[in-house]
Design a protein around this motif. Structure first.
Motif, PDB file in Angstrom:
ATOM      1  N   MET A  34       0.847  -1.173   0.000  1.00  0.00           N
ATOM      2  CA  MET A  34       0.000   0.000   0.000  1.00  0.00           C
ATOM      3  C   MET A  34       0.885   1.226   0.000  1.00  0.00           C
ATOM      4  N   SER A  35       0.561   2.142  -0.858  1.00  0.00           N
ATOM      5  CA  SER A  35       1.400   3.314  -0.973  1.00  0.00           C
ATOM      6  C   SER A  35       0.578   4.584  -1.171  1.00  0.00           C
ATOM      7  N   VAL A  36       0.701   5.497  -0.242  1.00  0.00           N
ATOM      8  CA  VAL A  36       0.197   6.849  -0.384  1.00  0.00           C
ATOM      9  C   VAL A  36       1.403   7.742  -0.144  1.00  0.00           C
ATOM     10  N   THR A  37       1.615   8.683  -1.050  1.00  0.00           N
ATOM     11  CA  THR A  37       2.794   9.535  -0.958  1.00  0.00           C
ATOM     12  C   THR A  37       2.387  10.992  -0.853  1.00  0.00           C
ATOM     13  N   LEU A  38       3.054  11.709   0.033  1.00  0.00           N
ATOM     14  CA  LEU A  38       2.922  13.159   0.093  1.00  0.00           C
ATOM     15  C   LEU A  38       4.108  13.752  -0.646  1.00  0.00           C
ATOM     16  N   THR A  39       3.867  14.757  -1.487  1.00  0.00           N
ATOM     17  CA  THR A  39       4.993  15.471  -2.069  1.00  0.00           C
ATOM     18  C   THR A  39       5.646  16.289  -0.959  1.00  0.00           C
ATOM     19  N   GLU A  40       6.856  16.783  -1.217  1.00  0.00           N
ATOM     20  CA  GLU A  40       7.523  17.603  -0.213  1.00  0.00           C
ATOM     21  C   GLU A  40       6.705  18.856   0.108  1.00  0.00           C
ATOM     22  N   LYS A  41       6.072  19.422  -0.899  1.00  0.00           N
ATOM     23  CA  LYS A  41       5.257  20.629  -0.694  1.00  0.00           C
ATOM     24  C   LYS A  41       4.037  20.311   0.183  1.00  0.00           C
ATOM     25  N   ALA A  42       3.393  19.168  -0.066  1.00  0.00           N
ATOM     26  CA  ALA A  42       2.244  18.766   0.747  1.00  0.00           C
ATOM     27  C   ALA A  42       2.677  18.492   2.185  1.00  0.00           C
ATOM     28  N   ALA A  43       3.802  17.807   2.354  1.00  0.00           N
ATOM     29  CA  ALA A  43       4.297  17.501   3.698  1.00  0.00           C
ATOM     30  C   ALA A  43       4.626  18.786   4.459  1.00  0.00           C
ATOM     31  N   ALA A  44       5.222  19.755   3.778  1.00  0.00           N
ATOM     32  CA  ALA A  44       5.542  21.031   4.427  1.00  0.00           C
ATOM     33  C   ALA A  44       4.270  21.747   4.872  1.00  0.00           C
ATOM     34  N   GLU A  45       3.216  21.693   4.047  1.00  0.00           N
ATOM     35  CA  GLU A  45       1.945  22.329   4.418  1.00  0.00           C
ATOM     36  C   GLU A  45       1.294  21.604   5.599  1.00  0.00           C
ATOM     37  N   VAL A  46       1.364  20.291   5.626  1.00  0.00           N
ATOM     38  CA  VAL A  46       0.811  19.533   6.756  1.00  0.00           C
ATOM     39  C   VAL A  46       1.556  19.891   8.033  1.00  0.00           C
ATOM     40  N   ARG A  47       2.896  19.915   7.974  1.00  0.00           N
ATOM     41  CA  ARG A  47       3.689  20.273   9.160  1.00  0.00           C
ATOM     42  C   ARG A  47       3.363  21.698   9.625  1.00  0.00           C
ATOM     43  N   ARG A  48       3.185  22.633   8.673  1.00  0.00           N
ATOM     44  CA  ARG A  48       2.847  24.016   9.022  1.00  0.00           C
ATOM     45  C   ARG A  48       1.514  24.069   9.766  1.00  0.00           C
ATOM     46  N   ARG A  49       0.531  23.335   9.251  1.00  0.00           N
ATOM     47  CA  ARG A  49      -0.785  23.327   9.896  1.00  0.00           C
ATOM     48  C   ARG A  49      -0.740  22.646  11.260  1.00  0.00           C
ATOM     49  N   THR A  88      -2.634   1.223   8.703  1.00  0.00           N
ATOM     50  CA  THR A  88      -1.242   1.178   8.286  1.00  0.00           C
ATOM     51  C   THR A  88      -0.645   2.538   8.593  1.00  0.00           C
ATOM     52  N   LYS A  89       0.539   2.559   9.185  1.00  0.00           N
ATOM     53  CA  LYS A  89       1.183   3.811   9.557  1.00  0.00           C
ATOM     54  C   LYS A  89       2.560   3.871   8.908  1.00  0.00           C
ATOM     55  N   PHE A  90       2.918   5.041   8.364  1.00  0.00           N
ATOM     56  CA  PHE A  90       4.221   5.210   7.747  1.00  0.00           C
ATOM     57  C   PHE A  90       4.613   6.682   7.817  1.00  0.00           C
ATOM     58  N   ASP A  91       5.843   6.976   7.458  1.00  0.00           N
ATOM     59  CA  ASP A  91       6.361   8.334   7.491  1.00  0.00           C
ATOM     60  C   ASP A  91       6.590   8.812   6.062  1.00  0.00           C
ATOM     61  N   CYS A  92       6.221  10.051   5.780  1.00  0.00           N
ATOM     62  CA  CYS A  92       6.420  10.616   4.448  1.00  0.00           C
ATOM     63  C   CYS A  92       6.977  12.034   4.608  1.00  0.00           C
ATOM     64  N   HIS A  93       8.243  12.231   4.311  1.00  0.00           N
ATOM     65  CA  HIS A  93       8.908  13.527   4.451  1.00  0.00           C
ATOM     66  C   HIS A  93       8.743  14.088   5.856  1.00  0.00           C
ATOM     67  N   GLY A  94       8.841  13.219   6.859  1.00  0.00           N
ATOM     68  CA  GLY A  94       8.760  13.660   8.242  1.00  0.00           C
ATOM     69  C   GLY A  94       7.353  13.787   8.797  1.00  0.00           C
ATOM     70  N   VAL A  95       6.347  13.440   8.008  1.00  0.00           N
ATOM     71  CA  VAL A  95       4.960  13.502   8.473  1.00  0.00           C
ATOM     72  C   VAL A  95       4.466  12.088   8.728  1.00  0.00           C
ATOM     73  N   PRO A  96       4.042  11.783   9.960  1.00  0.00           N
ATOM     74  CA  PRO A  96       3.447  10.473  10.205  1.00  0.00           C
ATOM     75  C   PRO A  96       2.061  10.401   9.551  1.00  0.00           C
ATOM     76  N   VAL A  97       1.854   9.367   8.731  1.00  0.00           N
ATOM     77  CA  VAL A  97       0.613   9.208   7.981  1.00  0.00           C
ATOM     78  C   VAL A  97      -0.025   7.884   8.374  1.00  0.00           C
ATOM     79  N   VAL A  98      -1.342   7.880   8.536  1.00  0.00           N
ATOM     80  CA  VAL A  98      -2.069   6.652   8.857  1.00  0.00           C
ATOM     81  C   VAL A  98      -3.243   6.522   7.884  1.00  0.00           C
ATOM     82  N   VAL A  99      -3.437   5.283   7.396  1.00  0.00           N
ATOM     83  CA  VAL A  99      -4.519   4.978   6.452  1.00  0.00           C
ATOM     84  C   VAL A  99      -5.188   3.694   6.921  1.00  0.00           C
TER      85      VAL A  99
END
Length: 110
Positions: A1-16, A56-67
């Protein structure tokens, strides 16, 4: 299973997350729900709950993601980007599982 955040999306998530002073264990939950004009709608939310049996939990550009496993079936291979320009503002989903999408891009059919 793969969901990917781009670096720009990850930066926006971290900002929020920083703006909301989120707890350290806060994750980005990516999910789908029945509804929308094409059948399924995308969802993003901050969450602290994680169930090893159903998520499922994984890390994407420093953002913990769960699906959750049900959503994972429809999101495999999806890339989430963040757009902030004249064409629009917000998170955009590029989902190879989608056979039809609505005009606004917020729902899809698989």
């Amino acid at each position: 299973m793969s969901v990917t955040l781009t670096e720009k999306a990850a930066a926006e998530v971290r900002r929020r997350m920083d703006d909301q002073k989120s707890e350290e264990e806060t994750m980005l939950r990516v999910q789908i729900a029945a509804g929308g004009c094409s059948g399924f709608s995308y969802g993003l939310a901050f969450a602290t709950d994680y169930n090893e049996a159903s998520d499922t939990k994984f890390d994407c550009h420093g953002v913990p993601v769960v699906v959750d496993k049900k959503s994972a079936l429809f999101l495999d291979g999806t890339t989430i980007d963040f757009q902030d320009d004249l064409q629009g503002y917000g998170f955009r989903f590029d989902n190879p599982q989608a056979v039809k999408t609505c005009g606004c891009g917020s729902s899809f059919q698989a």
